[in-house]
Design an enzyme around this catalytic site. Structure first.
Site, PDB file in Angstrom:
ATOM      1  N   HIS A   1      -2.636   7.217   7.182  1.00 34.84           N
ATOM      2  CA  HIS A   1      -1.573   8.142   6.400  1.00 34.84           C
ATOM      3  C   HIS A   1      -2.234   9.278   5.862  1.00 34.84           C
ATOM      4  CE1 HIS A   1       2.146   6.268   6.479  1.00 34.84           C
ATOM      5  NE2 HIS A   1       1.749   5.345   5.839  1.00 34.84           N
TER       6      HIS A   1
ATOM      7  N   GLY B   1       0.897  -1.199  -0.050  1.00 31.50           N
ATOM      8  CA  GLY B   1       0.222  -0.002  -0.012  1.00 31.50           C
ATOM      9  C   GLY B   1       0.760   1.133   0.015  1.00 31.50           C
TER      10      GLY B   1
ATOM     11  N   GLN C   1       2.988   9.991   1.007  1.00 29.19           N
ATOM     12  CA  GLN C   1       4.403   9.312   1.065  1.00 29.19           C
ATOM     13  C   GLN C   1       5.179   9.536  -0.208  1.00 29.19           C
ATOM     14  OE1 GLN C   1       2.488   5.269   2.293  1.00 29.19           O
ATOM     15  NE2 GLN C   1       4.365   5.157   3.311  1.00 29.19           N
TER      16      GLN C   1
ATOM     17  N   CYS D   1       6.020   0.113   7.348  1.00 30.49           N
ATOM     18  CA  CYS D   1       5.919   0.983   6.424  1.00 30.49           C
ATOM     19  C   CYS D   1       7.030   1.638   5.578  1.00 30.49           C
ATOM     20  CB  CYS D   1       5.229   2.160   7.189  1.00 30.49           C
ATOM     21  SG  CYS D   1       4.766   3.961   6.632  1.00 30.49           S
ATOM     22  N   LEU D   2       6.614   2.032   4.487  1.00 23.83           N
ATOM     23  CA  LEU D   2       7.734   2.479   3.569  1.00 23.83           C
ATOM     24  C   LEU D   2       8.444   3.803   4.027  1.00 23.83           C
ATOM     25  CD1 LEU D   2       6.151   1.467   0.002  1.00 23.83           C
ATOM     26  CD2 LEU D   2       7.921   0.057   1.287  1.00 23.83           C
TER      27      LEU D   2
ATOM     28  N   HIS E   1      -4.419   1.270   7.656  1.00 22.71           N
ATOM     29  CA  HIS E   1      -3.095   1.638   7.487  1.00 22.71           C
ATOM     30  C   HIS E   1      -2.949   2.980   6.540  1.00 22.71           C
ATOM     31  CE1 HIS E   1       1.646   1.548   8.022  1.00 22.71           C
ATOM     32  NE2 HIS E   1       1.382   2.109   6.996  1.00 22.71           N
ATOM     33  N   GLU E   2      -3.480   2.823   5.379  1.00 18.93           N
ATOM     34  CA  GLU E   2      -3.164   3.904   4.380  1.00 18.93           C
ATOM     35  C   GLU E   2      -3.931   5.063   4.598  1.00 18.93           C
ATOM     36  OE1 GLU E   2      -0.909   3.532   2.709  1.00 18.93           O
ATOM     37  OE2 GLU E   2      -0.415   1.617   3.064  1.00 18.93           O
TER      38      GLU E   2
HETATM   39 ZN    ZN Z   1       2.710   3.366   6.001  1.00 18.63          ZN
END
Ligand code: ZN
Length: 184
Positions: free
Chosen positions: A143, A46, A51, A97-98, A139-140
């Site tokens: 963000h 995701g 991000q 998480c990236l 999660h997304e």
């Molecule tokens: Zn993340």
């Protein structure tokens, strides 16, 4: 190749709620393609627009070819998503998480959610998601609201994460994908 750098904790674009996408134009279509390539290039499941430095309410999700939890086109593109309903029951699952390379922890979240969103053609949909899809959507969408998963940890777990977060903040990370840090 149009992979974009992934912004790391604690870039300001990741702290702020994103703005709704008003209409789908070539800029947004290009951004969606680049986000999907960036997510796949980083082996993520995701990615939220903030991000990659764009403060827009847009996220892409791809749980992989063998996921049968959602019948729609893959990857899933969620524009202006909102969670309309959370289940009362919760489960614990490890998240990464990236934007937080090298950091993982167990987060408690509702098992299931009802999510309303628009697709790339601005058609409205709702999905009743459970399992991994519900987890990644939460999660997304966090963000898009300026929230990192570690903010959902207990104060004790958060305190334990302090040094790792400091390291990421300084840009002291080792990733296989391009990143942009906020180091000053
Ligand atoms: Zn993340």
């Amino acid at each position: 190749m149009s992979v974009l750098p992934v912004y790391l904790y604690d870039h300001p674009v990741l702290d702020k709620p994103t703005k709704p996408v008003e209409d789908i134009n070539d800029d947004i279509r290009l951004l969606i393609r680049q986000m999907i390539e960036t997510m796949h290039g980083a082996d993520g499941i995701g990615l939220a627009a903030n991000q990659v430095g764009r403060g827009l309410a847009l996220t892409v999700i791809d749980l992989g070819a063998d996921d049968e939890e959602y019948p729609m086109e893959k990857p899933l593109v969620l524009i202006n998503p909102t969670i309309e309903l959370f289940s009362d029951t919760t489960n614990d699952m490890q998240e990464g998480c990236l934007s937080l390379p090298g950091f993982r922890d167990v987060v408690t979240r509702p098992d299931a959610v009802k999510v309303r969103f628009f697709d790339e053609n601005m058609q409205e949909h709702t999905i009743d998601a459970e399992g991994m899809l519900a987890r990644v959507m939460q999660h997304e969408i966090d963000h898009l609201n300026g929230v990192y998963f570690f903010q959902r940890l207990s104060p004790v777990r958060k305190a334990m994460a302090h040094n790792k977060l400091k390291r990421i903040q300084r840009g002291n990370v080792d990733t296989s994908y391009p990143v942009r840090s906020n180091k000053r």
